[in-house]
Write a protein that holds these residues in place. Sequence first.
Motif, short mmCIF file in Angstrom:
data_model
loop_
_atom_site.label_atom_id
_atom_site.label_comp_id
_atom_site.label_asym_id
_atom_site.label_seq_id
_atom_site.Cartn_x
_atom_site.Cartn_y
_atom_site.Cartn_z
N SER A 240 -125.28 1.91 83.75
CA SER A 240 -124.18 1.63 83.26
C SER A 240 -123.87 1.86 82.43
O SER A 240 -122.89 1.50 81.59
CB SER A 240 -124.45 -0.62 82.61
OG SER A 240 -124.92 -1.28 83.90
N HIS A 241 -124.56 2.80 81.70
CA HIS A 241 -124.04 3.74 80.12
C HIS A 241 -123.34 4.74 80.86
O HIS A 241 -121.79 5.20 80.33
CB HIS A 241 -125.41 4.53 79.84
CG HIS A 241 -126.47 5.42 80.58
ND1 HIS A 241 -126.02 4.79 81.96
CD2 HIS A 241 -125.55 6.44 80.67
CE1 HIS A 241 -127.38 5.82 82.85
NE2 HIS A 241 -126.73 6.32 82.51
N MET A 242 -122.63 4.83 82.39
CA MET A 242 -121.80 5.74 83.08
C MET A 242 -120.21 4.86 82.90
O MET A 242 -120.43 3.73 83.00
CB MET A 242 -121.92 6.76 84.09
CG MET A 242 -124.09 6.52 83.93
SD MET A 242 -123.62 6.93 85.55
CE MET A 242 -123.02 9.13 85.85
N GLY A 243 -119.25 6.54 82.08
CA GLY A 243 -118.35 5.51 82.22
C GLY A 243 -117.15 5.26 83.50
O GLY A 243 -117.88 5.65 85.07
N GLN A 244 -116.89 3.90 83.94
CA GLN A 244 -115.98 3.90 85.11
C GLN A 244 -114.19 3.19 84.95
O GLN A 244 -114.67 3.15 83.68
CB GLN A 244 -116.49 2.61 85.81
CG GLN A 244 -117.93 2.74 86.18
CD GLN A 244 -118.47 1.12 86.18
OE1 GLN A 244 -118.62 0.51 87.52
NE2 GLN A 244 -118.96 0.16 85.36
N GLN B 116 -115.97 8.40 98.99
CA GLN B 116 -116.02 9.45 97.63
C GLN B 116 -116.21 10.54 97.56
O GLN B 116 -116.73 11.42 99.01
CB GLN B 116 -117.72 7.89 97.22
CG GLN B 116 -118.04 9.21 95.40
CD GLN B 116 -119.40 7.74 95.53
OE1 GLN B 116 -120.20 8.11 95.52
NE2 GLN B 116 -119.17 7.04 94.25
N ARG B 117 -115.93 11.26 96.35
CA ARG B 117 -116.32 12.82 96.14
C ARG B 117 -116.65 12.66 95.37
O ARG B 117 -116.17 12.69 94.27
CB ARG B 117 -114.82 13.74 97.08
CG ARG B 117 -115.04 14.71 96.92
CD ARG B 117 -113.66 15.69 97.63
NE ARG B 117 -114.44 15.56 99.53
CZ ARG B 117 -113.01 15.47 100.43
NH1 ARG B 117 -111.90 15.41 99.77
NH2 ARG B 117 -113.25 15.25 101.65
N TYR B 118 -117.74 14.66 95.22
CA TYR B 118 -118.27 14.81 94.29
C TYR B 118 -117.59 15.87 93.71
O TYR B 118 -116.68 16.30 93.97
CB TYR B 118 -119.92 15.59 94.06
CG TYR B 118 -120.36 16.27 93.16
CD1 TYR B 118 -120.93 15.36 92.21
CD2 TYR B 118 -120.41 18.07 93.34
CE1 TYR B 118 -121.78 16.07 90.96
CE2 TYR B 118 -121.18 18.46 91.83
CZ TYR B 118 -121.35 17.67 91.22
OH TYR B 118 -121.88 18.11 90.00
N ALA B 119 -116.95 15.64 92.43
CA ALA B 119 -116.17 16.83 91.87
C ALA B 119 -116.15 17.17 90.12
O ALA B 119 -117.76 16.84 89.30
CB ALA B 119 -114.67 16.27 91.82
N ASP C 21 -117.50 18.20 82.58
CA ASP C 21 -118.60 17.34 83.62
C ASP C 21 -118.16 17.42 84.45
O ASP C 21 -117.43 18.22 85.84
CB ASP C 21 -118.16 15.94 83.28
CG ASP C 21 -118.72 14.89 83.11
OD1 ASP C 21 -119.83 15.34 84.02
OD2 ASP C 21 -118.48 14.08 82.96
N ASP C 22 -119.27 16.86 85.05
CA ASP C 22 -119.65 16.60 86.88
C ASP C 22 -119.32 14.88 86.89
O ASP C 22 -119.64 13.91 86.48
CB ASP C 22 -120.51 17.22 87.57
CG ASP C 22 -122.26 16.73 87.09
OD1 ASP C 22 -121.94 16.01 86.26
OD2 ASP C 22 -123.18 16.72 87.89
N VAL D 299 -116.33 8.10 88.34
CA VAL D 299 -117.44 7.87 87.46
C VAL D 299 -117.98 8.87 86.41
O VAL D 299 -117.62 9.84 87.40
CB VAL D 299 -118.66 6.94 88.17
CG1 VAL D 299 -119.88 7.07 87.09
CG2 VAL D 299 -118.21 5.42 89.30
N VAL D 300 -118.06 8.71 85.29
CA VAL D 300 -117.64 9.70 84.43
C VAL D 300 -119.48 9.85 84.18
O VAL D 300 -120.17 9.19 83.56
CB VAL D 300 -116.80 10.70 83.58
CG1 VAL D 300 -115.64 10.12 84.24
CG2 VAL D 300 -117.03 9.03 82.76
N ASN D 301 -119.88 10.87 83.98
CA ASN D 301 -121.58 11.28 82.63
C ASN D 301 -121.17 9.72 81.25
O ASN D 301 -120.03 10.27 80.61
CB ASN D 301 -121.50 12.42 82.19
CG ASN D 301 -122.43 12.77 83.84
OD1 ASN D 301 -123.36 12.16 83.99
ND2 ASN D 301 -122.49 13.75 84.02
N ALA D 302 -122.29 9.23 80.68
CA ALA D 302 -121.66 8.43 79.48
C ALA D 302 -121.59 9.74 78.06
O ALA D 302 -121.23 9.51 77.66
CB ALA D 302 -123.60 7.64 79.61
N ALA D 303 -122.68 10.62 77.77
CA ALA D 303 -122.23 11.19 77.49
C ALA D 303 -120.95 12.23 77.14
O ALA D 303 -120.37 12.58 76.07
CB ALA D 303 -123.16 12.65 77.22
#
Length: 372
Positions: A54-58, A86-89, A100-101, A114-118
């Motif tokens: 849940s720390h990841m960005g939505q 869905q696709r990885y980018a 970021d991925d 969905v992006v990484n928390a940091a």
Amino acid sequence: MSQELLVTPLHALHIEMGAKMVPFAGYEMPVQYALGVRKEHIHCRESAGLFDVSHMGQLRLHGANAAKVLESLVPVDIIDLPEGKQRYAFFTNEQGGILDDLMVTNFGDHLFVVVNAACKAQDIAHIQAHLPQDVTLEIIEDRALLALQGPKAAQVLARLNPVVSDMIFMDAAKVELLGVECLVSRSGYTGEDGYEISVPADKAEELARELLGQEEVEWIGLGARDSLRLECGLCLYGHDIDTTTTPVEGSLLWGISKPRRADGERAGGFPGADIILEQIKTKDVARKRIGLVGQSKAPVREGSKLFDAEGKEVGIVTSGTFGPTKGAPVAMGYVQTDLAVIGTEIFAEVRGKKLAMTVEKMPFVPQNYYRG
């Protein structure tokens, strides 16, 4: 003064379950539970593990041109991404480096990202800086994110709604679970079959408890998440890829869609395209991301220097641990390109000793995604 750590909607449940909590990307997160990292890792490979991510960005992108706008920031085909897929980018910068991925899903009336928390704050700013008036960015603050991973994940989740059984790898759908609409994708970051579930924050604990109530399921912390993704050759942003790494150096060519390549119908048009497309054409990069397997039992950690047989420094380890499934130390790192050849012997420096490792093809263990 140190900034207070954020918590996820499941924080109290982690504490109740005896989790060892650590700071991670600005959040207090569970690194392991009573089982311990090794047993959690094996449990996920053999049964089903539940992760709080849940720390990841939505985020949501709304507007008829949402796909066009997002496609201008990534070397990936977003315009033709089918609904329910869905696709990885990855976001790139003008130097061809990776900002970021991320994961992008087409839900028909909007794109779900969905992006990484940091990287959450910078990614949001990056998208907002490129938004035309007819596209809006919605930052989702009221949803948690769970990952259910492992060979028994499908049978577990199907008890709550059998429709999930029909999904294949990278499918996404709005699915009712315990009477609540969730956004479910058949994906994850362990190399195993499984799902990621975006659930309203106020229903997250109920869903987590329901899943944990199934005999196949155990909580899995960040420690095992790291060893699971590393065994499957999956990058961790800020470690294996970053702003100084191009997708070509990062061995992520598979993530650059054909339509966006030099001979594609929508070639280039993303930040750093000239640099990245030139690297694809000439294969001329000074270093490459490789996988390494240790010849002894000693794990090799991030930051360890790498040497060739003559003792010359040739690279660095970016992720490393003991792989419980592989039964050997596994690592990822960068070496000069001429050494990025399967079977090459490389030496990692650990506490003054040089430990022999072999360049191996990734993933180190088979990926078990469900493709139907």
